[in-house]
Design a protein around this motif. Structure first.
Motif, PDB file in Angstrom:
ATOM      1  N   ILE A 119     -16.970 -28.220 -28.654  1.00 18.63           N
ATOM      2  CA  ILE A 119     -16.441 -27.475 -27.513  1.00 18.63           C
ATOM      3  C   ILE A 119     -15.599 -26.326 -28.050  1.00 18.63           C
ATOM      4  N   ASP A 120     -16.043 -25.111 -27.760  1.00 18.60           N
ATOM      5  CA  ASP A 120     -15.384 -23.902 -28.234  1.00 18.60           C
ATOM      6  C   ASP A 120     -14.543 -23.320 -27.100  1.00 18.60           C
ATOM      7  N   LEU A 121     -13.225 -23.434 -27.239  1.00 18.74           N
ATOM      8  CA  LEU A 121     -12.302 -22.954 -26.207  1.00 18.74           C
ATOM      9  C   LEU A 121     -11.567 -21.685 -26.646  1.00 18.74           C
ATOM     10  N   ARG A 122     -12.103 -20.982 -27.627  1.00 20.86           N
ATOM     11  CA  ARG A 122     -11.419 -19.788 -28.138  1.00 20.86           C
ATOM     12  C   ARG A 122     -11.311 -18.681 -27.103  1.00 20.86           C
ATOM     13  N   GLN A 123     -12.206 -18.656 -26.116  1.00 19.92           N
ATOM     14  CA  GLN A 123     -12.181 -17.601 -25.098  1.00 19.92           C
ATOM     15  C   GLN A 123     -11.704 -18.133 -23.747  1.00 19.92           C
ATOM     16  N   ARG A 133     -17.034 -35.523 -31.716  1.00 21.25           N
ATOM     17  CA  ARG A 133     -16.650 -34.521 -30.733  1.00 21.25           C
ATOM     18  C   ARG A 133     -15.590 -33.628 -31.367  1.00 21.25           C
ATOM     19  N   ALA A 134     -15.857 -32.332 -31.421  1.00 18.84           N
ATOM     20  CA  ALA A 134     -14.891 -31.387 -31.978  1.00 18.84           C
ATOM     21  C   ALA A 134     -14.504 -30.390 -30.894  1.00 18.84           C
ATOM     22  N   VAL A 135     -13.220 -30.067 -30.865  1.00 21.14           N
ATOM     23  CA  VAL A 135     -12.712 -29.073 -29.932  1.00 21.14           C
ATOM     24  C   VAL A 135     -12.026 -27.992 -30.753  1.00 21.14           C
ATOM     25  N   VAL A 136     -12.401 -26.732 -30.508  1.00 23.09           N
ATOM     26  CA  VAL A 136     -11.787 -25.606 -31.195  1.00 23.09           C
ATOM     27  C   VAL A 136     -10.861 -24.914 -30.210  1.00 23.09           C
ATOM     28  N   VAL A 137      -9.571 -24.888 -30.556  1.00 20.87           N
ATOM     29  CA  VAL A 137      -8.559 -24.339 -29.660  1.00 20.87           C
ATOM     30  C   VAL A 137      -7.592 -23.467 -30.471  1.00 20.87           C
ATOM     31  N   PRO A 138      -7.435 -22.199 -30.089  1.00 17.84           N
ATOM     32  CA  PRO A 138      -6.544 -21.335 -30.859  1.00 17.84           C
ATOM     33  C   PRO A 138      -5.061 -21.429 -30.477  1.00 17.84           C
ATOM     34  N   SER A 139      -4.773 -21.707 -29.209  1.00 19.45           N
ATOM     35  CA  SER A 139      -3.376 -21.683 -28.753  1.00 19.45           C
ATOM     36  C   SER A 139      -2.655 -22.983 -29.078  1.00 19.45           C
TER      37      SER A 139
END
Length: 124
Positions: free
Chosen positions: A48-52, A79-85
Motif C-alpha cells: 500500500i503506497d500512501l506517499r500521495q 503487507r507493507a505500507v509506505v508512509v512519508p509523514s
C-alpha cells in the motif's frame, strides 16, 4: 480519495497506490474493495503506497476497526505500507502492532523500494 490497483501475478503482489484525502471510512473501503477483486489469490502480498495520500483524517478508532476485520489475504501474506509523514507512519505502526497477535504480517516503511522488495521476497 483515489486508489489505483496493480496486480503482479508472477510476483504475487498487489500494489495499491492511494492519493487524495484518506479518512477512516476510505481506509475501510480499501479493504472492502480488495476483498471483491477476483484476480487476487489469498497468498498474494500487498503493498500500500500512501506517499500521495493525505491521511490526516485517519483516527486511532478507525485503525482499531480495521484491525478487528477479517483478513482479506492469508495470514502468511506480507503487507507493507509506505508512509512519508510522521502521523501516517505512527498510525500504520499502530496497525502493525495491534495486528501482530491476530496474524497477518505487516510492516511500515518510508522507502518504497525497500517495501516492494520486502513484500516480494521477505528480505529487507
Amino acid at each position: 480519495m483515489q486508489a489505483e490497483r496493480k496486480i503482479d501475478s508472477i510476483a504475487r503482489v498487489v500494489t495499491l497506490t492511494v492519493s487524495g484525502n484518506l479518512g477512516d471510512e476510505e481506509l475501510l473501503r480499501l479493504a472492502d474493495d480488495l476483498a471483491k477483486v477476483p484476480d487476487i489469490e489469498p497468498d498474494f502480498s500487498l503493498l500500500i503506497d500512501l506517499r500521495q495520500a493525505n491521511g490526516q483524517n485517519v483516527t486511532s478508532a478507525g485503525v482499531r476497526r480495521l484491525v478487528t476485520r477479517p483478513l482479506v489475504l492469508s495470514a502468511a501474506s506480507r503487507r507493507a505500507v509506505v508512509v512519508p509523514s510522521d502521523l501516517g507512519f505512527g498510525m500504520a505502526r499502530m496497525y502493525e502492532m495491534l495486528r501482530e497477535d491476530r496474524g497477518g504480517a505487516a510492516r511500515v516503511f518510508r522507502d518504497y523500494d525497500q517495501a516492494r522488495r520486502w513484500v516480494a521476497t521477505g528480505v529487507l
